[in-house]
Design a protein around this motif. Structure first.
Motif, mmCIF file in Angstrom:
data_model
loop_
_atom_site.group_PDB
_atom_site.id
_atom_site.type_symbol
_atom_site.label_atom_id
_atom_site.label_comp_id
_atom_site.label_asym_id
_atom_site.label_seq_id
_atom_site.Cartn_x
_atom_site.Cartn_y
_atom_site.Cartn_z
ATOM 1 N N SER A 1 -1.299 -6.482 -12.659
ATOM 2 C CA SER A 1 -2.207 -5.983 -13.530
ATOM 3 C C SER A 1 -2.029 -6.859 -14.894
ATOM 4 N N TRP B 1 -14.101 -0.382 -22.893
ATOM 5 C CA TRP B 1 -13.290 -1.105 -21.758
ATOM 6 C C TRP B 1 -14.097 -2.768 -21.738
ATOM 7 N N ILE B 2 -14.786 -2.845 -20.473
ATOM 8 C CA ILE B 2 -15.387 -3.987 -20.628
ATOM 9 C C ILE B 2 -16.792 -3.887 -20.936
ATOM 10 N N VAL C 1 -9.068 -11.361 -17.881
ATOM 11 C CA VAL C 1 -10.123 -10.495 -18.727
ATOM 12 C C VAL C 1 -10.199 -10.880 -20.171
ATOM 13 N N ARG D 1 -6.834 0.357 -21.167
ATOM 14 C CA ARG D 1 -7.698 0.992 -20.076
ATOM 15 C C ARG D 1 -7.809 0.191 -18.805
ATOM 16 N N GLN D 2 -8.001 -1.311 -18.936
ATOM 17 C CA GLN D 2 -8.158 -2.045 -17.756
ATOM 18 C C GLN D 2 -6.785 -2.091 -17.191
ATOM 19 N N LEU E 1 -11.890 -4.253 -11.521
ATOM 20 C CA LEU E 1 -11.361 -3.050 -11.223
ATOM 21 C C LEU E 1 -12.248 -2.351 -9.752
ATOM 22 N N TRP F 1 -17.052 -5.570 -14.257
ATOM 23 C CA TRP F 1 -16.406 -4.219 -13.633
ATOM 24 C C TRP F 1 -16.231 -4.250 -12.228
ATOM 25 N N LEU G 1 -13.854 -7.781 -23.080
ATOM 26 C CA LEU G 1 -13.705 -6.531 -23.519
ATOM 27 C C LEU G 1 -14.617 -5.918 -24.899
ATOM 28 N N LEU H 1 -5.309 -8.921 -16.906
ATOM 29 C CA LEU H 1 -5.442 -8.475 -18.115
ATOM 30 C C LEU H 1 -5.862 -9.747 -18.859
#
Length: 281
Positions: free
Chosen positions: A104, A125-126, A111, A57-58, A138, A134, A117, A108
């Motif tokens: 991206s 998601w997060i 993150v 999703r991220q 994003l 968040w 996550l 990731l």
């Protein structure tokens, strides 16, 4: 504003397609009880599955945002820089792929290293409570891309020729669609931050539905383009000619139709058919 934008819209739609499939798989493989249980009680495999969905999703949510911003890059390079040497579309596309997928991927990795996550409430998601992540990974990029789109749209509105009026209207529609999507998702996340533990179903439904409808709205805008209509018209004609066994006939285009070439081709084809029928009789 060139045909490069068509490819950009395609990659935006592909990213949203992956997001939709991730949401469906998330709902099928991890129910609400699984995601709400503490990590130590849920089991290692359940935690890993939720983190995998969160990673997908991220990655693709950020990629879809960056691909939307690539529409403004295309306008800035090919419509606003008059008199500049035209860049190779293939080279531009390769640059966009390198930058967007690369950024991206880097985000990731960051993150993942932060170990944020997991369960985000409605989906993986997060994790809930990590609201700073968040916005950092994003929603701040989304707002920056939106600001860039609005700025380029403003410049394009002041500096476009009559021949570019159609392209300006299409670009303005893309900007409005993305604005609605960002407003819906941001309002839901702000409500989650301001009133934690009390999610609003209406805002959640608005974010879920509008976010996945962005590629549909983009496709409807794209279908209004004359070049795209011409492309599909030729495709339909080829299919019809192939089904009728007339593969040798040329495909009728708008230029042929205006110059009368298409009618002459059809007339000669009809005459040939009548002669063949007469010989058979």
């Amino acid at each position: 504003y060139t045909s490069l934008s068509i490819h950009v819209v395609y990659w935006v739609s592909l990213c949203h397609c992956v997001l939709s499939l991730t949401t469906i798989a998330d709902g099928l493989l991890t129910d609400a009880k699984t995601r709400l249980v503490d990590c130590n009680e849920a089991g290692f495999h359940r935690v890993v599955v939720c983190e995998i969905f969160g990673a997908f999703r991220q990655f693709f949510a950020l990629a879809a945002t960056l691909w939307t911003g690539a529409l403004a890059v295309d306008v800035q390079r090919n419509a606003l820089r008059r008199g500049a040497a035209a860049e190779d579309p293939l080279s531009q596309m390769m640059q966009l792929h390198f930058v967007i997928w690369g950024l991206s991927g880097v985000v990731l990795v960051v993150v993942g290293e932060l170990h944020v996550l997991g369960n985000a409430g409605q989906w993986c998601w997060i994790r809930s409570g990590e609201w700073w992540a968040w916005f950092a990974f994003l929603y701040v990029p989304r707002m920056l891309v939106l600001a860039y789109l609005v700025w380029i749209c403003f410049l394009f509105s002041r500096d476009h020729s009559m021949a570019q009026r159609r392209q300006y209207r299409a670009f303005r529609a893309y900007v409005c669609i993305f604005l609605i999507v960002v407003a819906a998702s941001l309002s839901n996340r702000l409500q989650n931050v301001l009133t934690p533990g009390r999610p609003q179903f209406g805002l959640f439904l608005l974010q879920s539905s509008l976010g996945q409808l962005q590629p549909v709205a983009n496709a409807l805008v794209l279908l209004q383009d004359v070049d795209v209509k011409e492309l599909y018209a030729r495709l339909i004609q080829r299919v019809c000619l192939r089904c009728c066994g007339l593969n040798g006939l040329p495909v009728l285009t708008s230029e042929m139709n205006m110059s009368g070439v298409g009618s002459s081709v059809i007339s000669s084809s009809a005459a040939s058919s009548r002669n063949t029928l007469g010989r058979d009789l």
